[in-house]
Design an enzyme around this catalytic site. Structure first.
Site, mmCIF file in Angstrom:
data_model
loop_
_atom_site.group_PDB
_atom_site.id
_atom_site.type_symbol
_atom_site.label_atom_id
_atom_site.label_comp_id
_atom_site.label_asym_id
_atom_site.label_seq_id
_atom_site.Cartn_x
_atom_site.Cartn_y
_atom_site.Cartn_z
ATOM 1 N N ASP A 66 12.153 -1.215 78.176
ATOM 2 C CA ASP A 66 10.696 -1.014 78.318
ATOM 3 C C ASP A 66 10.334 0.091 77.395
ATOM 4 O OD1 ASP A 66 11.529 1.473 79.384
ATOM 5 O OD2 ASP A 66 11.345 0.631 81.394
ATOM 6 N N ASP A 103 7.954 3.144 76.458
ATOM 7 C CA ASP A 103 7.341 4.263 77.170
ATOM 8 C C ASP A 103 6.332 5.087 75.993
ATOM 9 O OD1 ASP A 103 8.474 4.396 79.743
ATOM 10 O OD2 ASP A 103 10.282 4.611 78.313
ATOM 11 N N ASP A 126 14.429 15.170 78.895
ATOM 12 C CA ASP A 126 15.829 15.484 78.967
ATOM 13 C C ASP A 126 16.795 15.484 78.090
ATOM 14 O OD1 ASP A 126 15.463 12.721 78.734
ATOM 15 O OD2 ASP A 126 16.021 12.049 80.934
#
Ligand code: ATP
Ligand code: MG
Length: 474
Positions: A83, A85, A169
């Protein structure tokens, strides 16, 4: 052929493989490494046209906007992103004002979803540091909230791109692509880690895991998915901090279960989760059983491994899978154990024993993973079908064959036959395989040839009518 990052980045920018050796260029959160279009393979041709539309519209509206995370990382690796982002300095309300097809979602982490039919482009406002937030913002539980254990319960403090990068992260996920200048901005030496195939947390690993224990799962998931190694410092605290997993809400763990086990890498993720003592937080009863040394547990391990291998294969072959099947497989032997225990302590009918065991095992499992009701129903159907598939006399075989979840129940029976390999189960599995392949007439003959299974004479024989060909599936 698609250019990969190894070819795309010129020598002068490469950092030697060992971090101790002299580096030519190092990124920092104040000063990212910038790769111009001729230095990287991130081409707009490889992006979703909808993601590009969102980038352009935000830019046109006067905002900064970047493709970030998996969309950049996977293209650098020569993979097709799952996907796309986007990160921007526009606030959720400003994003909503720009797009008619925008939905604002999430409380813990407020996001905009721009909906294009089946594709959703996720747009997040740059996150800032909580310590930099105004007193007002910090005291507002809508924007920022932290548990006593250091877990971020709300992460809605907005900031600059530099701060946003620091709040991501892993280094490989802090790469930003701009559709304005076509450059890749690398804030944490993520390009080098992509090349070295290293998963490395940004910041102090322990603090980052305490803020969000799901990062432990994400480290494992990216390592198996991208065939990368988790760096020593990122790996080191996981076992010790594994108990933080208990703080993850059951609904979020369901989402993580899907990403871990319904993504084509269930076997690899299962093995990694077990090695870090994390698996038990998904399936406490299964983990407990696996750690006991009995013959039943050998069955359990073989059975769930086979179920996961099948799931992985189906996903790789782009066949449909239901998470219910894997749940049913995981909990099958623990269910049998409950059934045995209830049997010896009560006088209930087999059906009541089954439901009593179900009512023990499901709520127990739900405390870890919130399994949506629609999947719970399918799990139950698969289990009930195991008993039904054993009863083939009269009209029963046809009724079972017409059951909406027959296929899942039959597949489950095949797995059981493969693992337990008793003559009865092998015969039963073969019978149902044949039953599906032959004509209605031959099916009737097959039913006649079946000897009544034990216990099937509960109902009065008078009530049982002979099956007729008309009663077969439509
Ligand atoms: P994929 O979509 O292929 O699973 P991804 O890296 O895009 O991988 P997403 O879950 O889509 O992962 O998240 C998008 C980006 O948001 C990540 O790349 C990362 O930068 C950031 N992110 C997601 N979850 C976290 C988290 N728990 N903590 C910090 N940053 C996160
Ligand atoms: Mg993503």
């Amino acid at each position: 052929m698609r250019k990969t990052i190894a070819k795309a980045i010129p020598k002068k920018d490469t950092i030697k493989n060992t971090r101790n050796k002299t580096t030519v260029a190092t990124a920092s959160f104040d000063k990212p490494l910038i790769f111009s279009r001729d230095q990287h393979p991130v081409s707009r041709k490889l992006m979703s046209p909808n993601a590009l539309k969102v980038l352009y519209r935000l830019n046109k509206g006067g905002f900064d906007a970047y493709l970030v995370g998996g969309g950049v990382r996977d293209i650098l690796l020569g993979l097709k992103p799952k996907d796309f982002d986007i990160a921007t300095n526009a606030t959720p309300d400003e994003i909503k004002a720009l797009f008619r097809n925008c939905r604002l979602i999430g409380r813990r982490f407020r996001l905009a979803h721009i909906v294009f039919g089946r594709e959703i482009i996720e747009v997040a406002t740059f996150r800032g540091h909580h310590e930099n937030a105004s007193k007002e913002e910090r005291n507002c539980t809508k924007t920022s909230k932290q548990s006593d254990a250091g877990m971020l319960l709300r992460d809605n403090i907005y900031g600059s791109i530099n701060e946003d990068a620091e709040r991501r992260d892993f280094t490989i996920n802090a790469l930003y692509y701009s559709a304005k200048d076509f450059k890749v901005y690398d804030f944490a030496n993520g390009v080098q880690d992509v090349k070295d195939k290293v998963i490395r947390l940004i910041g102090d690993p322990e603090t980052r895991y305490r803020e969000d224990p799901v990062r432990m799962l994400r480290a494992i998931r990216f390592a198996t998915k991208l065939d990368m190694q988790i760096s020593d410092s990122t790996k080191a605290p996981i076992k010790e901090l594994s108990s933080l997993m208990a703080n993850i809400p059951a609904a979020r763990l369901f989402e993580e279960f899907l990403k871990m086990f319904i993504s084509g890498k269930a076997v690899a993720n299962f093995e990694q989760l077990r090695s870090y003592n994390l698996f038990g937080y998904f399936f406490p009863a299964v983990d407990q059983a696996l750690n006991q040394d009995t013959q039943e547990q050998d069955f359990l391990l073989d059975f769930i491994m086979l179920a996961m291998e099948n799931t992985d294969k189906r996903i790789i072959n782009e066949q449909r899978v239901t998470p219910a099947f894997l749940f049913a497989a995981m909990l099958w032997y623990p269910l049998q154990k409950h059934i045995q225990q209830i049997k010896v302590t009560t006088q209930l009918t087999p059906q009541d024993v089954f439901f009593a065991a179900l009512n023990e095992i499901m709520p127990e499992q739900q405390r870890s993973i919130a399994i949506p009701k629609r999947f719970q129903a399918v799990i139950k159907d698969i289990w009930i079908l195991q008993e039904k598939l054993g009863r083939r006399d009269g009209k029963r075989a046809f009724k079972t064959f017409e059951h909406a979840k027959f296929r899942a129940g039959y597949d489950f029976l095949l797995l059981r036959a493969q693992i337990e390999a008793t003559p009865e189960l092998i015969e039963l599995a073969q019978w149902w395989t044949d039953f599906q392949e032959v004509s209605d007439e031959a099916r009737l003959q097959m039913i006649k040839g079946v000897r009544s299974p034990q216990g099937s004479k509960r109902r009065s024989p008078k009530k049982r009518r002979k099956p007729s060909a008309k009663t077969t599936e439509s």
